[in-house]
Scaffold this motif. Structure first.
Motif, short mmCIF file in Angstrom:
data_model
loop_
_atom_site.label_atom_id
_atom_site.label_comp_id
_atom_site.label_asym_id
_atom_site.label_seq_id
_atom_site.Cartn_x
_atom_site.Cartn_y
_atom_site.Cartn_z
N ASP A 185 19.53 -33.19 16.41
CA ASP A 185 19.92 -31.80 16.66
C ASP A 185 20.39 -31.12 15.37
O ASP A 185 20.10 -29.94 15.13
N ASP A 186 21.11 -31.85 14.52
CA ASP A 186 21.58 -31.28 13.26
C ASP A 186 20.42 -30.94 12.34
O ASP A 186 20.45 -29.91 11.64
N GLU A 187 19.41 -31.78 12.33
CA GLU A 187 18.25 -31.52 11.48
C GLU A 187 17.47 -30.31 11.97
O GLU A 187 17.03 -29.47 11.17
N VAL A 188 17.30 -30.19 13.28
CA VAL A 188 16.62 -29.02 13.84
C VAL A 188 17.41 -27.75 13.51
O VAL A 188 16.83 -26.72 13.12
N ALA A 189 18.73 -27.81 13.64
CA ALA A 189 19.56 -26.65 13.35
C ALA A 189 19.46 -26.25 11.88
O ALA A 189 19.41 -25.05 11.55
N ALA A 190 19.41 -27.24 10.98
CA ALA A 190 19.29 -26.94 9.55
C ALA A 190 17.95 -26.27 9.24
O ALA A 190 17.89 -25.33 8.44
N ILE A 191 16.89 -26.74 9.87
CA ILE A 191 15.57 -26.14 9.66
C ILE A 191 15.57 -24.69 10.13
O ILE A 191 15.12 -23.78 9.41
N ARG A 192 16.07 -24.45 11.32
CA ARG A 192 16.03 -23.10 11.88
C ARG A 192 16.92 -22.12 11.12
O ARG A 192 16.60 -20.92 11.02
N ALA A 193 18.03 -22.60 10.57
CA ALA A 193 18.98 -21.69 9.92
C ALA A 193 18.70 -21.51 8.43
O ALA A 193 19.03 -20.46 7.87
N HIS A 194 18.09 -22.52 7.78
CA HIS A 194 18.04 -22.47 6.32
C HIS A 194 16.66 -22.71 5.71
O HIS A 194 16.54 -22.73 4.48
N LEU A 195 15.63 -22.89 6.52
CA LEU A 195 14.29 -23.06 5.99
C LEU A 195 13.42 -21.90 6.49
O LEU A 195 13.18 -21.80 7.70
N PRO A 196 12.99 -21.01 5.62
CA PRO A 196 12.16 -19.88 6.09
C PRO A 196 10.94 -20.40 6.85
O PRO A 196 10.30 -21.37 6.44
N HIS A 197 10.63 -19.75 7.96
CA HIS A 197 9.51 -20.19 8.79
C HIS A 197 8.23 -20.28 7.95
O HIS A 197 7.94 -19.41 7.14
N ALA A 198 7.48 -21.37 8.16
CA ALA A 198 6.25 -21.59 7.41
C ALA A 198 5.19 -22.17 8.32
O ALA A 198 5.50 -22.80 9.33
N PHE A 199 3.93 -21.95 7.95
CA PHE A 199 2.82 -22.51 8.72
C PHE A 199 1.64 -22.72 7.80
O PHE A 199 1.54 -22.13 6.71
N SER A 200 0.74 -23.62 8.20
CA SER A 200 -0.47 -23.90 7.44
C SER A 200 -1.51 -22.83 7.72
O SER A 200 -1.74 -22.45 8.87
N LEU A 201 -2.13 -22.34 6.64
CA LEU A 201 -3.16 -21.32 6.79
C LEU A 201 -4.45 -21.95 7.30
O LEU A 201 -4.78 -23.09 6.96
N SER A 202 -5.17 -21.22 8.15
CA SER A 202 -6.43 -21.72 8.70
C SER A 202 -7.34 -20.53 8.99
O SER A 202 -6.92 -19.36 8.91
N GLU A 203 -8.57 -20.81 9.37
CA GLU A 203 -9.48 -19.74 9.74
C GLU A 203 -8.97 -19.00 10.98
O GLU A 203 -9.22 -17.81 11.15
#
Length: 412
Positions: free
Chosen positions: A261-279
């Protein structure tokens, strides 16, 4: 910087250190450890479910590197050495890069900033010490445990020409901590042949300063070094962990069940949303390009290479550039606007606003100080694009007040 032989750094310094709040530093250290822990869990999952060659393929690394990777290190969070780059914004702190590499630059900034305070007779302000000294302490413990005879700080002829400081400070800290230990700054050309024998290799600890794409001899020297039995503080596994693809993978739903839960919270609060580019999503990404940063997923890219701000390019030009190297080679990350601070750098006649990025050093999961990089113009803040650098000391509120009082000539 003049002594370390780096004109590029020498001309790119802030004229004074900065101070950073102790409580915020401790919180960012906790977040950093949570993000790195989540990354290690992804790696463990991949190595459990795929072949090593398939994992290398996934991170765009040559399969021939399999023999030069310490696969156990990839699955151990306590072996992490690197610098986490953090963008300070009005909405909080956001982690934008994972520079997981023992040879990551910037630790020299501490020495100059510390000398600045000492020369003015200010009270001791830093609650964290010199990062290169801490790195030397880790290596000292390893040398003593194994009874090693020497340490080699190993550069490559290709990397040494890029203008980064020589590792004289790390060498000095190692010598001070290990009287009688042989410490040498070498490259693949000057490395003594006798140290590549099994008997001498097993008495040698090697700290690598170059990345795998800065090898120019088709890995001939690396094969001899690995075969010698030298104690390598890192194989080529750090380049895998530096891949920008992790920025997207940490957000992918398929991996969320691996995290606490702590790791998920850190991602959501401090890592800007990112995604892999695709067609499937490139059209949407181009429509929203002004809100995105496009990052090439090469494992060893650094210094701002392979990064494009969507707002800086017309959609047609941006699409062409993305397709030239392959759509699936790009990661899209939400743009966060760096806060500015009025600072004076070398050759500035007065303080001016700089966009900042903070580099949080981490040795074995222990956070240690901030390299500060700043740019007046570019959103991609690095020295290669004209940025400046300095150091931020971590201080308590009481320590900050004491320093300000002395700077103003006031009594305690």
């Amino acid at each position: 910087m003049r002594w370390l032989g780096s004109p590029k750094y020498e001309k790119s310094l802030f004229e004074h250190p900065l101070l950073f709040n102790e409580a915020e530093f401790n919180e960012l250290g906790r977040v950093s450890n949570a993000l790195l822990s989540a990354q290690v869990k992804i790696i463990r999952h991949l190595l459990k479910t795929q072949s090593r060659e398939r994992v290398l393929d996934q991170f765009r690394m040559p399969r021939r590197l399999a023999a030069f990777i310490n696969w156990d290190n990839l699955q151990r969070g306590d072996a992490t050495i690197g610098r986490m780059d953090i963008v300070p914004t009005r909405d909080g702190y956001f982690f934008c890069e994972f520079n997981i590499f023992p040879g990551v630059g910037g630790g020299e900034g501490y020495a100059g900033a510390n000398a600045y305070f000492e020369s003015f007779g200010y009270p001791r302000v830093g609650l964290t010490g010199c990062p290169l000294q801490q790195l030397a302490a880790l290596y000292t413990a390893e040398c003593q445990k194994r009874g090693l005879r020497r340490v080699v700080i190993l550069d490559s002829t290709a990397h040494s020409q890029l203008g980064f400081p020589r590792q004289e400070l790390l060498k000095r800290h190692l010598q001070e901590a290990n009287p009688g230990l042989e410490v040498e700054l070498l490259d693949e050309v000057r490395y003594p042949k006798e140290w590549l024998t099994r008997g001498e290799g097993e008495k040698t600890l090697v700290h690598r300063m170059f990345t795998y794409d800065e090898v120019t001899d088709d890995f001939a020297f690396c094969e001899k070094l690995w075969a010698s039995g030298a104690v390598l503080t890192n194989g080529f596994e750090p380049e895998l962990r530096m891949s920008k693809r992790f920025l997207a993978m940490l957000w992918e739903p398929g991996y969320q069940a691996l995290f606490s839960d702590d790791e998920v919270a850190a991602i959501r609060a401090h890592l800007p949303h990112a995604f892999s580019l695709s067609e499937e999503n490139i059209a949407s990404a181009l429509r929203n390009k002004d809100e995105l940063v496009f990052k090439w997923d090469a494992g060893a890219s650094y210094g701002g290479s392979g990064v494009m701000m969507g707002v800086d390019w017309p959609a047609e030009t941006l699409e062409r550039k993305l397709r030239e190297s392959g759509v699936d080679r790009w990661i899209c990350q939400r743009l966060v606007e760096a806060e500015t601070v009025a600072l004076r750098a070398t050759h500035d006649t007065e303080p001016v606003d700089y966009k900042l990025v903070l580099g949080l050093f981490s040795y074995g999961s222990k956070p240690n100080g901030f390299l500060v990089r700043g740019s007046r113009t570019s959103k991609v803040v690095n020295i290669a694009s004209g940025g400046k650098l300095g150091w931020a000391f971590v201080v308590s509120e009481e320590g900050r007040r004491a320093l300000v009082r002395q700077a103003r000539g006031q009594k305690a």
